[in-house]
Design a protein around this motif. Structure first.
Motif, PDB file in Angstrom:
ATOM      1  N   LEU A   1       0.769  -1.366   0.079  1.00 35.41           N
ATOM      2  CA  LEU A   1      -0.045  -0.038   0.233  1.00 35.41           C
ATOM      3  C   LEU A   1       0.756   1.449   0.033  1.00 35.41           C
ATOM      4  O   LEU A   1       0.361   2.310   0.068  1.00 35.41           O
ATOM      5  CB  LEU A   1      -0.827   0.183   1.214  1.00 35.41           C
ATOM      6  N   GLY A   2       2.153   1.249  -0.195  1.00 33.25           N
ATOM      7  CA  GLY A   2       3.057   2.280  -0.113  1.00 33.25           C
ATOM      8  C   GLY A   2       2.861   2.834   1.333  1.00 33.25           C
ATOM      9  O   GLY A   2       2.817   4.206   1.382  1.00 33.25           O
ATOM     10  N   GLU A   3       3.006   2.037   2.454  1.00 34.87           N
ATOM     11  CA  GLU A   3       2.604   2.610   3.880  1.00 34.87           C
ATOM     12  C   GLU A   3       3.696   3.536   4.188  1.00 34.87           C
ATOM     13  O   GLU A   3       4.964   3.278   4.018  1.00 34.87           O
ATOM     14  CB  GLU A   3       2.498   1.535   4.755  1.00 34.87           C
ATOM     15  N   ILE A   4       3.335   4.722   4.937  1.00 35.46           N
ATOM     16  CA  ILE A   4       4.279   5.589   5.678  1.00 35.46           C
ATOM     17  C   ILE A   4       3.871   5.587   7.101  1.00 35.46           C
ATOM     18  O   ILE A   4       2.815   5.998   7.172  1.00 35.46           O
ATOM     19  CB  ILE A   4       4.352   6.755   5.096  1.00 35.46           C
ATOM     20  N   GLU A   5       4.807   5.124   8.005  1.00 30.13           N
ATOM     21  CA  GLU A   5       4.167   5.012   9.325  1.00 30.13           C
ATOM     22  C   GLU A   5       3.997   6.449  10.013  1.00 30.13           C
ATOM     23  O   GLU A   5       3.159   6.528  10.757  1.00 30.13           O
ATOM     24  CB  GLU A   5       4.910   4.201  10.178  1.00 30.13           C
ATOM     25  N   ARG A   6       5.001   7.292   9.777  1.00 29.76           N
ATOM     26  CA  ARG A   6       4.879   8.597  10.311  1.00 29.76           C
ATOM     27  C   ARG A   6       5.053   9.560   9.475  1.00 29.76           C
ATOM     28  O   ARG A   6       6.006  10.033   8.855  1.00 29.76           O
ATOM     29  CB  ARG A   6       6.284   8.774  11.380  1.00 29.76           C
TER      30      ARG A   6
END
Lengths: 404, 404
Positions: free
Chosen positions: A24-29
Motif C-alpha cells: 500500500l506504499g505505507e508510511i508509518e510517520r
C-alpha cells in the motif's frame, strides 16, 4: 523563510497507494501538506521541514490516510424505484408478471424520461451522499436510462449538476448503447444509427460526456454494433469503455482492448486471450462484485489471469436500480475480497489508484503524491485491512476534497 | 377532558409487524402515541381521538415507522482485531501460518482475557453505535471469548454496561460452551464440568445472563455435553439457545427443541425432523446470512421447511471477529433475501417481531402494539421493501427508544 502551506496533516499513517511502492506504499510517520487544492508533500515526517508553516495544522492522532475513494462505475442518476420489483421476485413472480407490474429496465427508462433534471438530481443526491459519506472524492456517472437524445443529455446534465452541488469530482459516461428502447421495435442497427449519427454528436458538442460506454451482450448490442459506437466516439475524440463479457463471452474484452478502452467492466466470462489483449492495451479491468452478488452469479471474473498478465483491477459499486442497488465502496471492497478473493492491497488499489486509472484521471487523483489533487480519506482504524474486512461499518473520520 | 400523551407521531405510515395482521400489518394513515415509555396507541388515524393532547406532536411527513430493530445474535464484546488474519488468508496463508501469526479464536480469547471491562466496553461501543445508527433498539450480546469464569463474567458485565451507556436494551447470553480453552488440553468433558459446576452458577448468581447458549459442533461440543449445560441452565431457571447445525447435522435443532430453547441459530444443515421438532417446541430459527456469506458456505438453511412447519424465522448479524465482522441489520436483511431467498416480509419480521421472540421479549417490543415499549425506527423511504432491497444505504430518519 520557511515554505507556507494552506494545511498540514501530521501525526498520520499514510497508505499512499503509489504504484512505485510495494503493497500500500505505507508510511508509518507521515505528513501531508496542501496548497491551492493540490498535494505539495505526502511522505515521511523525516523528509518534511520541521519549521513548515501553514494556515491550519491538523493532528491526525495516528489515524490512517488513504487517497479519497474513486467509484469508477455507477448508474447513479435514474428515475423511479425498483424495490417493488425486488419484493415481487422474492415472492416468486415470473419475469412476465414483473414486466406486467411495470418492472424491468423499461420501467426505469419510463421513469427517467418523465423526470426533470432537478428531479433526477434530487433522486441521485442521497445515493451520492452515501458514497461521499464513505470517503469518495471522484464518482463516475453514466447515462443509459434515457435512450433518446433529450433524456440522455438530461441525465448527463444532472450528473454534471451533482458535481456542482457537492464537493466531489464527477466524471460522466454516455451510455446510449445500454439497451434498446421500446420504440425501436427490435431494430438494434437502426437504434445504433441514431446513437452514432445524432445522440453522440449532440452529447459531444454539448461537452456532457467525458467518455463513451456501451453494453455488449446477447440481450444488448453485438460486437459490430459496439464497434460502430466506438468508432464514432474516436472520431469525436472521446475515450471509450465497455460493459463486457458479463453474462457470456462475446469477446468484449478484446474489442475494448482493440479500441484502447480506458476500461472493460464486469468480465465474469472473459477468456485468457481477452485478458492478454487488455494487458497489451493498458485497459483496466473494472470488477463489480455488487452485481455479481445481487444477481447470484456463480462465474467469477478471471482474477488469476489478470494478475498473471498484469492487468490493473479496479472495483466499483455499479450502483443501479436493477442489478446492484449498492452505494458502498467499503462493501464493494469486502465483496471483492470475500467473493473474488482479491487481496487487501488489490481491493484498496481498486477503489483508489486503479479506479482513477479506469477514468483516465490517474494524473490528478487516486494516490497520495505531490502535484495531485489533495483528495484524502482519514480513517479511525488500526490498519488498512479493516476497511476491507468489516461489513457494514464506516470508520471514516474526515474526507478532504481538493484540500478542503 | 381529552387524554394527554407524552408524544404523538402523526402523518406516518406504519409497518406494525403485528402477527395477527397479514404481510407487514401496514397502516397507510397512522398515528403512534406514547406515555411513560410505552405505546398507548399504534393504529389508524381514524381510530385516534382528533383532540388528543400531547407534550410533543411530531409530523412524520408520510415517513414509514417500523418497530425498532432487534439484533438477536451478536458477539459484540471482544478484545483484539482479526483484520490482519483476514488479510493473511487472502494472501493464501494456511491455517497453520495464521495460527502461528496469532490468528484464530485463540487470539480473540487471549486478547479478551487481557482486556479490562472498560477496554471491552470501549471496543464494543463503535460496533453498537453502528447498529443503533440503523435503528436497533434491542441487541443481544454473548460471552464466549473468556472461557474462564472471570473473563466470561467481565464480558457479560461489559455487555450490561453497554446498555447503561447507550439508549438501547441489551440482552445477555452466557456462552461458556463456545470453544475449548487451550489450558483444558483437549479435555472437553472436564471443561464442561467447569462450565456447569462453577461458571454457570457464578454467572447466574451475579444476574449477568438472561439466557444460556452453547456451540454444538464437531469442532466444539457434543450433544451430550450440550445437554449437560442445558440441564444446569434449567436448574438455574435460565432459558437456553443453541448454535446448531452450522457446519454439520449433529441434531442440534432437535436437541434445542427438546429443551424448549428460545432459538436455534445458524441451522444450515438442519433436517426436516429437526425443523418439525422446533415447530412443536416453539423454538425460533435464527438465520445468520453474514456468517454464511463470510465463510463462503454453500449449504443454505432449510427455509422452505421452516415455512412449511411454521417455524418463525429471525435474522441477526452474528457480529463477531472470526466469521461475521458485520454491524448492519439492513445488510443482514438484504443477505437474507439475496442469499436465502427470504421475502421482504420475512426479512422485516426477522429483525423485529421474530428477533424479539428469539430473545423472549416479544411481550415487550418487536411490534407496534399498545402496551409494548415505544421502540421505533422512522425511515426516509417510499416503501418498506427498500430497507431490504438497497445495499449499503441507511435511510434511518430517527430512532426512538422507550418513547424518547
Amino acid at each position: 523563510m520557511a515554505e507556507r502551506f494552506d494545511r498540514i496533516w501530521h501525526n498520520a499513517r499514510l497508505a499512499t497507494m503509489r504504484a512505485d511502492r510495494p503493497d500500500l506504499g505505507e508510511i508509518e510517520r507521515g505528513v501531508i501538506a496542501t496548497r491551492g487544492g493540490h498535494i505539495v508533500h505526502a511522505g515521511a515526517k523525516a523528509d518534511f521541514p520541521a519549521d513548515a508553516d501553514a494556515i491550519e495544522r491538523i493532528d491526525c492522532e495516528g489515524r490512517w490516510i488513504t487517497p479519497g475513494l474513486v467509484d469508477c462505475h455507477t448508474h447513479l442518476v435514474y428515475g423511479g424505484n425498483r424495490a417493488h420489483e425486488f419484493e415481487l421476485r422474492l415472492k416468486g413472480a415470473s419475469y412476465e408478471e414483473i414486466a406486467r407490474a411495470g418492472g424491468g429496465i423499461v420501467s426505469t427508462v419510463a421513469a427517467t424520461r418523465k423526470a426533470s433534471e432537478a428531479e433526477l438530481v434530487a433522486g441521485a443526491l442521497p445515493r451520492l451522499d452515501a458514497l461521499i459519506g464513505e470517503g469518495a472524492t471522484t464518482v463516475e456517472v453514466k447515462s443509459g436510462y434515457g435512450l433518446d437524445a433529450g433524456t440522455e443529455m438530461r441525465q448527463l446534465a444532472a450528473a454534471r449538476s451533482l458535481g456542482r452541488q457537492r464537493p466531489v469530482a464527477i466524471r460522466t459516461s454516455f451510455l446510449g448503447a445500454h439497451a434498446l428502447p421500446v420504440e425501436a421495435e427490435g431494430d438494434k442497427d437502426r437504434y445504433i444509427d441514431l446513437v452514432c449519427n445524432e445522440m453522440l454528436p449532440a452529447v459531444a458538442k454539448a461537452g456532457l460526456a467525458d467518455a463513451v460506454d456501451a453494453f455488449m451482450e446477447g440481450i444488448a448490442f453485438s460486437g459490430e454494433q459496439t464497434a460502430r459506437v466506438f468508432e464514432t466516439a474516436r472520431g469525436l475524440g472521446l475515450p471509450v469503455k465497455l460493459h463486457a463479457d458479463q453474462l457470456s463471452n462475446l469477446g468484449g474484452a478484446a474489442l475494448a482492448a482493440k479500441f484502447s478502452a480506458l476500461s472493460a467492466d464486469h468480465l465474469e466470462h472473459t477468456d485468457e486471450a481477452g485478458v492478454a489483449a487488455m494487458a497489451k492495451a493498458g485497459t483496466v479491468a473494472v470488477l463489480l462484485p455488487g452485481a455479481f452478488y445481487f444477481i447470484r452469479e456463480t462465474q467469477k471474473p478471471p482474477i488469476e489471469a489478470f494478475r498473471k498478465h498484469g492487468v490493473p483491477m479496479a472495483l466499483a459499486t455499479d450502483c443501479n436500480p436493477g442489478s446492484s442497488p449498492m452505494t458502498s465502496l467499503l462493501l464493494g471492497m469486502n465483496m471483492g475480497a470475500t467473493l473474488f478473493r482479491m487481496t487487501v492491497a488489490e481491493c484498496l488499489a481498486g477503489v483508489t489508484r486503479e479506479g482513477a486509472r479506469a477514468l483516465g484521471v490517474l494524473q490528478e487523483t487516486g494516490t497520495l503524491e505531490a502535484s495531485k489533487w489533495c483528495d484524502l480519506a482519514i480513517w479511525d482504524i488500526e490498519r488498512p485491512a479493516e476497511l476491507v474486512y468489516r461489513i457494514g461499518f464506516n470508520p471514516l473520520h474526515r474526507r478532504v476534497w481538493r484540500g478542503q
